[in-house]
Design a protein around this motif. Structure first.
Motif, PDB file in Angstrom:
ATOM      1  N   UNK A   1      47.087  58.971  61.307  1.00 20.86           N
ATOM      2  CA  UNK A   1      48.101  58.139  61.980  1.00 20.86           C
ATOM      3  C   UNK A   1      47.848  56.658  61.712  1.00 20.86           C
ATOM      4  N   UNK A   2      46.608  56.256  61.811  1.00 21.54           N
ATOM      5  CA  UNK A   2      46.231  54.849  61.565  1.00 21.54           C
ATOM      6  C   UNK A   2      46.600  54.418  60.142  1.00 21.54           C
ATOM      7  N   UNK A   3      46.262  55.250  59.161  1.00 23.09           N
ATOM      8  CA  UNK A   3      46.546  54.921  57.769  1.00 23.09           C
ATOM      9  C   UNK A   3      48.053  54.909  57.494  1.00 23.09           C
ATOM     10  N   UNK A   4      48.756  55.864  58.045  1.00 15.48           N
ATOM     11  CA  UNK A   4      50.211  55.934  57.872  1.00 15.48           C
ATOM     12  C   UNK A   4      50.886  54.720  58.483  1.00 15.48           C
ATOM     13  N   UNK A   5      50.508  54.390  59.692  1.00 16.21           N
ATOM     14  CA  UNK A   5      51.106  53.248  60.394  1.00 16.21           C
ATOM     15  C   UNK A   5      50.835  51.932  59.675  1.00 16.21           C
ATOM     16  N   UNK A   6      49.634  51.787  59.123  1.00 15.15           N
ATOM     17  CA  UNK A   6      49.273  50.557  58.419  1.00 15.15           C
ATOM     18  C   UNK A   6      50.176  50.318  57.208  1.00 15.15           C
ATOM     19  N   UNK A   7      50.728  51.389  56.664  1.00 15.39           N
ATOM     20  CA  UNK A   7      51.626  51.268  55.512  1.00 15.39           C
ATOM     21  C   UNK A   7      53.090  51.231  55.924  1.00 15.39           C
ATOM     22  N   UNK A   8      53.348  51.374  57.212  1.00 15.17           N
ATOM     23  CA  UNK A   8      54.718  51.334  57.706  1.00 15.17           C
ATOM     24  C   UNK A   8      55.518  52.580  57.380  1.00 15.17           C
TER      25      UNK A   8
ATOM     26  N   UNK B   1      56.927  56.432  58.060  1.00 13.00           N
ATOM     27  CA  UNK B   1      57.239  57.364  59.136  1.00 13.00           C
ATOM     28  C   UNK B   1      56.498  58.670  58.854  1.00 13.00           C
ATOM     29  N   UNK B   2      56.461  59.533  59.849  1.00 15.18           N
ATOM     30  CA  UNK B   2      55.850  60.846  59.638  1.00 15.18           C
ATOM     31  C   UNK B   2      56.632  61.621  58.585  1.00 15.18           C
ATOM     32  N   UNK B   3      57.947  61.471  58.599  1.00 17.99           N
ATOM     33  CA  UNK B   3      58.771  62.161  57.610  1.00 17.99           C
ATOM     34  C   UNK B   3      58.482  61.656  56.198  1.00 17.99           C
ATOM     35  N   UNK B   4      58.332  60.340  56.047  1.00 18.53           N
ATOM     36  CA  UNK B   4      58.035  59.780  54.732  1.00 18.53           C
ATOM     37  C   UNK B   4      56.684  60.258  54.219  1.00 18.53           C
ATOM     38  N   UNK B   5      55.682  60.268  55.091  1.00 22.02           N
ATOM     39  CA  UNK B   5      54.371  60.762  54.680  1.00 22.02           C
ATOM     40  C   UNK B   5      54.479  62.228  54.268  1.00 22.02           C
ATOM     41  N   UNK B   6      55.221  63.009  55.045  1.00 26.45           N
ATOM     42  CA  UNK B   6      55.411  64.415  54.697  1.00 26.45           C
ATOM     43  C   UNK B   6      56.028  64.580  53.318  1.00 26.45           C
ATOM     44  N   UNK B   7      57.048  63.777  53.012  1.00 31.63           N
ATOM     45  CA  UNK B   7      57.677  63.842  51.690  1.00 31.63           C
ATOM     46  C   UNK B   7      56.676  63.505  50.587  1.00 31.63           C
ATOM     47  N   UNK B   8      55.878  62.480  50.814  1.00 25.13           N
ATOM     48  CA  UNK B   8      54.897  62.059  49.812  1.00 25.13           C
ATOM     49  C   UNK B   8      53.836  63.144  49.571  1.00 25.13           C
ATOM     50  N   UNK B   9      53.555  63.925  50.611  1.00 21.18           N
ATOM     51  CA  UNK B   9      52.532  64.971  50.512  1.00 21.18           C
ATOM     52  C   UNK B   9      53.111  66.342  50.198  1.00 21.18           C
ATOM     53  N   UNK B  10      54.434  66.478  50.296  1.00 19.31           N
ATOM     54  CA  UNK B  10      55.053  67.784  50.056  1.00 19.31           C
ATOM     55  C   UNK B  10      54.908  68.735  51.229  1.00 19.31           C
ATOM     56  N   UNK B  11      54.849  68.163  52.449  1.00 20.24           N
ATOM     57  CA  UNK B  11      54.764  68.983  53.667  1.00 20.24           C
ATOM     58  C   UNK B  11      55.844  68.519  54.644  1.00 20.24           C
ATOM     59  N   UNK B  12      56.062  69.271  55.682  1.00 20.28           N
ATOM     60  CA  UNK B  12      57.084  68.921  56.672  1.00 20.28           C
ATOM     61  C   UNK B  12      56.590  67.837  57.626  1.00 20.28           C
ATOM     62  N   UNK B  13      57.537  67.208  58.298  1.00 18.90           N
ATOM     63  CA  UNK B  13      57.203  66.233  59.345  1.00 18.90           C
ATOM     64  C   UNK B  13      56.381  66.911  60.434  1.00 18.90           C
ATOM     65  N   UNK B  14      56.731  68.154  60.744  1.00 17.82           N
ATOM     66  CA  UNK B  14      55.998  68.898  61.764  1.00 17.82           C
ATOM     67  C   UNK B  14      54.535  69.105  61.364  1.00 17.82           C
ATOM     68  N   UNK B  15      54.300  69.307  60.069  1.00 23.63           N
ATOM     69  CA  UNK B  15      52.919  69.458  59.594  1.00 23.63           C
ATOM     70  C   UNK B  15      52.147  68.149  59.772  1.00 23.63           C
TER      71      UNK B  15
END
Length: 67
Positions: free
Chosen positions: A6-13, A15-29
């Motif tokens: 969460x800290x690393x994701x937030x520092x880059x601005x 969203x959970x959905x964007x991180x999920x897309x970048x990793x190939x996983x769902x927002x729920x994951x």
């Protein structure tokens, strides 16, 4: 497994959905990982580390570490 996701994701601005897309996983994951409700597979942990440019150990706490 405690982590700094969460800290690393937030520092880059991101969203959970964007991180999920970048990793190939769902927002729920991403939510499950950030709230320590799910541990990542080894493959996913390495993909996360590569995405953030940090070693796995700098993101995820080793529950088996001595001390």
């Amino acid at each position: 497994m405690r982590n700094r996701l969460r800290e690393l994701r937030s520092a880059r601005g991101w969203t959970q959905e964007e991180l999920g897309r970048r990793l190939g996983v769902s927002r729920q994951a991403v939510i499950a990982l950030e709230t320590d409700k799910h541990d990542p597979s080894l493959d996913l942990a390495y993909r996360i580390a590569a995405l953030f440019g940090e070693p796995v150990e700098a993101i995820f706490e080793n529950p088996h570490a001595a001390g």
